[in-house]
Design a protein around this motif. Structure first.
Motif, short mmCIF file in Angstrom:
data_model
loop_
_atom_site.label_atom_id
_atom_site.label_comp_id
_atom_site.label_asym_id
_atom_site.label_seq_id
_atom_site.Cartn_x
_atom_site.Cartn_y
_atom_site.Cartn_z
N SER A 131 0.79 -1.22 0.00
CA SER A 131 0.00 0.00 0.00
C SER A 131 0.83 1.28 0.00
N PRO A 132 1.95 1.37 0.73
CA PRO A 132 2.74 2.61 0.63
C PRO A 132 3.22 2.88 -0.79
N TYR A 133 3.61 1.83 -1.50
CA TYR A 133 4.07 1.99 -2.87
C TYR A 133 2.94 2.43 -3.79
N LEU A 134 1.75 1.85 -3.58
CA LEU A 134 0.61 2.23 -4.41
C LEU A 134 0.22 3.69 -4.18
N VAL A 135 0.26 4.13 -2.93
CA VAL A 135 -0.06 5.52 -2.63
C VAL A 135 0.93 6.45 -3.31
N ILE A 136 2.20 6.12 -3.25
CA ILE A 136 3.23 6.95 -3.88
C ILE A 136 3.04 6.99 -5.39
N VAL A 137 2.79 5.84 -5.99
CA VAL A 137 2.61 5.79 -7.45
C VAL A 137 1.40 6.60 -7.85
N ILE A 138 0.29 6.46 -7.14
CA ILE A 138 -0.93 7.21 -7.47
C ILE A 138 -0.70 8.71 -7.33
N LEU A 139 -0.07 9.13 -6.23
CA LEU A 139 0.19 10.56 -6.04
C LEU A 139 1.14 11.10 -7.10
N THR A 140 2.16 10.33 -7.44
CA THR A 140 3.12 10.78 -8.45
C THR A 140 2.45 10.87 -9.81
N LEU A 141 1.68 9.86 -10.17
CA LEU A 141 0.97 9.91 -11.46
C LEU A 141 -0.02 11.06 -11.50
N PHE A 142 -0.69 11.30 -10.39
CA PHE A 142 -1.63 12.42 -10.34
C PHE A 142 -0.91 13.74 -10.54
N SER A 143 0.24 13.89 -9.90
CA SER A 143 0.97 15.16 -10.03
C SER A 143 1.53 15.31 -11.45
N LEU A 144 1.87 14.21 -12.10
CA LEU A 144 2.40 14.30 -13.47
C LEU A 144 1.32 14.59 -14.49
N THR A 145 0.09 14.16 -14.22
CA THR A 145 -0.97 14.33 -15.21
C THR A 145 -1.74 15.64 -15.05
N THR A 146 -1.55 16.34 -13.94
CA THR A 146 -2.25 17.61 -13.79
C THR A 146 -1.58 18.67 -14.66
N ARG A 147 -2.33 19.66 -15.02
CA ARG A 147 -1.79 20.71 -15.88
C ARG A 147 -0.77 21.58 -15.17
N THR A 148 -0.84 21.57 -13.85
CA THR A 148 0.10 22.39 -13.10
C THR A 148 1.26 21.52 -12.63
N TYR A 149 1.97 20.96 -13.58
CA TYR A 149 3.14 20.12 -13.29
C TYR A 149 4.18 20.96 -12.57
N ASN A 150 4.66 20.42 -11.47
CA ASN A 150 5.63 21.15 -10.67
C ASN A 150 6.74 20.17 -10.26
N GLU A 151 7.96 20.49 -10.62
CA GLU A 151 9.08 19.61 -10.29
C GLU A 151 9.26 19.46 -8.78
N ASP A 152 8.93 20.49 -8.04
CA ASP A 152 9.07 20.43 -6.59
C ASP A 152 8.15 19.36 -5.99
N ILE A 153 6.93 19.26 -6.52
CA ILE A 153 5.99 18.26 -6.00
C ILE A 153 6.51 16.86 -6.29
N VAL A 154 7.04 16.64 -7.49
CA VAL A 154 7.59 15.33 -7.85
C VAL A 154 8.79 15.01 -6.97
N THR A 155 9.62 16.00 -6.68
CA THR A 155 10.77 15.80 -5.81
C THR A 155 10.32 15.43 -4.40
N VAL A 156 9.30 16.12 -3.90
CA VAL A 156 8.77 15.80 -2.57
C VAL A 156 8.24 14.37 -2.55
N PHE A 157 7.51 13.96 -3.60
CA PHE A 157 6.99 12.60 -3.66
C PHE A 157 8.13 11.59 -3.73
N ALA A 158 9.19 11.91 -4.45
CA ALA A 158 10.33 10.99 -4.55
C ALA A 158 11.01 10.83 -3.20
N ILE A 159 11.20 11.93 -2.48
CA ILE A 159 11.81 11.86 -1.15
C ILE A 159 10.89 11.11 -0.19
N PHE A 160 9.59 11.42 -0.26
CA PHE A 160 8.61 10.75 0.58
C PHE A 160 8.60 9.25 0.30
#
Length: 177
Positions: free
Chosen positions: A46-75
């Motif tokens: 489940s932790p991996y699924l949550v991370i994948v879903i959040l990362t995919l969500f952040s990548l598919t939104t129009r407001t792509y932000n590298e900082d959010i992806v970095t935070v998800f990667a660190i998380f």
């Protein structure tokens, strides 16, 4: 190395385990999957699924932000470290307790499994056990041997994790130059 105990229900045999799970340390969520323990498989993954879903969500939104992806990667890295360091300590115990709740019990003639499970309070001693002095003496000897093995396992864990921490600190120190 985890301690194995034999369990059976209606002639169907399974192995229960006590102690640190090296297999779940190295292979993570594959261990409960291979054991057919789907509840713990979902908990492990489940932790991996949550991370994948959040990362995919952040990548598919129009407001792509590298900082959010970095935070998800660190998380995800922190979560991966936590799961790989916490679950191996608790998984075997929970797996064996779950088997016992589902009705798997050690065979009557298996003194080793009975002694280990009763000595670690997974099962209660019966009145028949308590009255049989010879059996209680065998159980005591088995539990003493188990305690020695457990101490050796704890020393191995301390050496392994101490070495791992030393190597990580060494590489961080060398990288700082």
């Amino acid at each position: 190395m985890a301690i194995e105990v034999n369990l059976e229900k209606y002639g169907h045999r399974k192995k229960g385990f006590l102690g640190f799970s090296w297999t779940s340390f190295f292979f993570g969520f594959f261990v409960p999957l291979i054991r057919g323990d789907f509840k713990w498989f979902l908990i492990f993954i489940s932790p991996y699924l949550v991370i994948v879903i959040l990362t995919l969500f952040s990548l598919t939104t129009r407001t792509y932000n590298e900082d959010i992806v970095t935070v998800f990667a660190i998380f995800s890295l922190i979560l991966r470290l936590l799961t790989s360091l916490v679950f191996p300590f608790i998984y075997n115990s929970f797996y064996t307790k779950d088997l016992l709740k589902r009705g798997y019990l050690p065979p009557e003639d298996d003194d080793y499994s009975n002694a280990i499970l009763k000595g670690n309070r997974y099962l209660e001693y019966t009145n028949k056990d308590l009255l049989d002095k010879e059996k209680m003496e065998r159980y005591r000897l088995i539990i003493e041997q188990y305690e020695k093995e457990r101490k050796n396992n704890n020393i191995t864990l301390i050496i392994f994790f101490g070495s791992l921490i030393f190597i990580i600190v060494f590489f961080i120190f060398m990288a700082s130059y």
